[in-house]
Design an enzyme around this catalytic site. Structure first.
Site, PDB file in Angstrom:
ATOM      1  N   ASP A 172       0.779  -1.239   0.000  1.00 52.92           N
ATOM      2  CA  ASP A 172       0.000   0.000   0.000  1.00 52.92           C
ATOM      3  C   ASP A 172       0.813   1.292   0.000  1.00 52.92           C
ATOM      4  O   ASP A 172       0.565   2.194  -0.788  1.00 52.92           O
ATOM      5  CB  ASP A 172      -0.929   0.024   1.212  1.00 52.92           C
ATOM      6  CG  ASP A 172      -1.849  -1.174   1.281  1.00 52.92           C
ATOM      7  OD1 ASP A 172      -1.639  -2.148   0.526  1.00 52.92           O
ATOM      8  OD2 ASP A 172      -2.780  -1.158   2.095  1.00 52.92           O
ATOM      9  N   GLU A 190       1.531  -9.516  11.499  1.00 53.38           N
ATOM     10  CA  GLU A 190       1.379  -9.060  10.115  1.00 53.38           C
ATOM     11  C   GLU A 190       2.731  -8.908   9.436  1.00 53.38           C
ATOM     12  O   GLU A 190       2.913  -9.293   8.283  1.00 53.38           O
ATOM     13  CB  GLU A 190       0.619  -7.732  10.120  1.00 53.38           C
ATOM     14  CG  GLU A 190       0.170  -7.246   8.773  1.00 53.38           C
ATOM     15  CD  GLU A 190      -0.777  -6.060   8.873  1.00 53.38           C
ATOM     16  OE1 GLU A 190      -1.278  -5.632   7.822  1.00 53.38           O
ATOM     17  OE2 GLU A 190      -1.023  -5.562   9.995  1.00 53.38           O
TER      18      GLU A 190
END
Length: 422
Positions: free
Chosen positions: A163, A393
């Site tokens: 992102d 993550e």
């Protein structure tokens, strides 16, 4: 297998089961409460180690949200969750089930091949899935390679899966955020803002969502006029690999015409991807298609060329030198941005942290191309990070500290299918 590894095996399976919502798996229940496209593909690899039926179902459920033109969205909003932003009311794609209007890296065909090789008795499931996979690839060829270069042009940073990579900074400056209506982010209410994209970056993400919505999610029209159009080295390499795997499945199913069609796209991509080689840097880099400028950044996606099946002795030598150099700067490979870069931030999402899924793809490619020592280090570093910190993550490459959400599905899946696979 050590006791620690055995315990992690149990934890990994428990995470996948806990994040299962009945046919699809959420990445992390608190921050990401829906089905994400490439997350689900990797999750299927994890399920395949202990429940093959559930692995197939993960991919099949994802494709239940496929649009008629072959498009496969990056989020499927199977259930309501008013606290998530941007939710279906912001996207307004007008689809059932409700979805986002952008896609994500196309790893599903590669995963389908892996499932087939593990479970060859499921020929019927593969045969049913194949036309959906081919339709999605054809959608990519039409709408994300609209100039016919043989590369994937992203219309949104979220499409790349990386992102807030600095690769998108300069192209993102062209995105007008002045008309973005107020909104509340969910991610920074659950996670340290220092680990997440900045507010300015998020404003650009939302502005691009609003742009697509204003275009009625007409992807051909968006491709012609979107203010953000970047040939992403990561998606281009991943699609090339997926095309090879899809062609293999076509051959397996006796679909000669489809195999020939896919082969032509593979040949185009092998030629066209040359445009992404930065000779001065000696690395594969993303490129802004509007300005023609190479990003000039060495990121973890740079090293997906082996995964894509590309080999060139001279270029490989330069890429391997980058890997070796980076490996002397940080204890854990592969940081998402070159640690020698002034913008390196060891805990901010895709500007420094190590991601298990990228390590998996890089490590797999290195092993397939005979770079065994580096492949072993990639796998060993990933194992050490998870053994020390758990299923987060991402991870700080300088000290192994966890970053982002915990109990993360694709990290658990990568542990099961690669990091600690027997």
């Amino acid at each position: 297998m050590t006791t620690t590894a055995a315990t992690r095996d149990e934890e990994a399976r428990a995470i996948l089961v806990a994040n299962d919502r009945g046919g699809y798996t959420v990445p992390n229940g608190r921050v990401y409460p829906f089905q994400w496209n490439w997350d689900s593909a990797f999750v299927a690899l994890g399920f395949a180690t202990f429940d093959l039926d559930r692995a197939w179902r993960e991919i099949e459920t994802l494709f239940e949200a496929q649009w008629q033109d072959g498009f496969l969205p990056h989020i499927v909003f199977w259930q309501d969750d008013a606290g998530y932003f941007p939710g279906p009311d912001r996207w307004q794609t007008g689809r059932t089930p409700r979805t986002s209007g952008i896609t994500q890296p196309p790893v599903a065909a590669t995963v389908a091949r892996a499932l087939w090789e593990r479970d060859p008795i499921s020929r019927g499931r593969l045969a049913a899935l194949f036309p959906k996979l081919l339709a999605w690839h054809r959608w990519f060829w039409r709408n994300r390679d609209f100039e016919g270069r043989g590369v994937v042009v992203a219309m949104h940073p979220w499409e790349t899966g990386r992102d807030n990579s600095p690769e998108w900074d300069a192209p993102g400056m062209a995105v007008d955020t002045s008309c973005v209506a107020p909104y509340v982010r969910r991610d920074t209410s659950h996670l340290d803002a220092a680990m997440r994209p900045t507010q300015a970056e998020y404003d650009r993400y939302v502005a691009l969502v609003d742009f697509g919505r204003s275009a009625g999610w007409d992807h051909a029209a968006i491709a012609r006029s979107n203010p953000f159009r970047v040939a992403d080295v990561g998606m281009s390499m991943i699609l090339l690999r997926a095309d090879r795997d899809l062609q293999s499945l076509a051959v397996e199913l006796g679909l000669a015409a489809e195999a020939e069609e896919i082969g032509a796209r593979i040949a185009l991509a092998e030629r066209g991807i040359e445009w992404l080689w930065n000779e001065e840097l000696g690395a594969w880099c993303s490129r802004d298609t509007i300005t023609g400028r190479s990003s000039g950044y060495v990121t973890s996606a740079t090293f997906l060329s082996w995964y894509a099946g590309l080999t060139d002795p001279s270029r490989d030598a330069r890429l391997l030198a980058h890997v070796e150099r980076i490996g002397t700067h940080v204890p854990f490979l592969m940081p998402s941005l070159d640690p020698a870069d002034p913008g390196f931030q060891m805990v901010r999402y895709w500007r420094g942290p190590v991601w298990a899924v990228l390590n998996y793809m890089i490590g797999l490619g290195l092993a397939e191309r005979g770079h065994v020592e580096l492949a072993t280090r990639m796998r060993g570093d990933t194992q050490a990070l998870i053994e020390r910190a758990g299923f987060y993550e991402a991870f700080d490459p300088t000290d192994g500290a966890p970053t982002g959400g915990d109990s993360f599905s694709w990290t658990a899946a990568i542990w099961l299918c690669w990091t600690n696979a027997k």
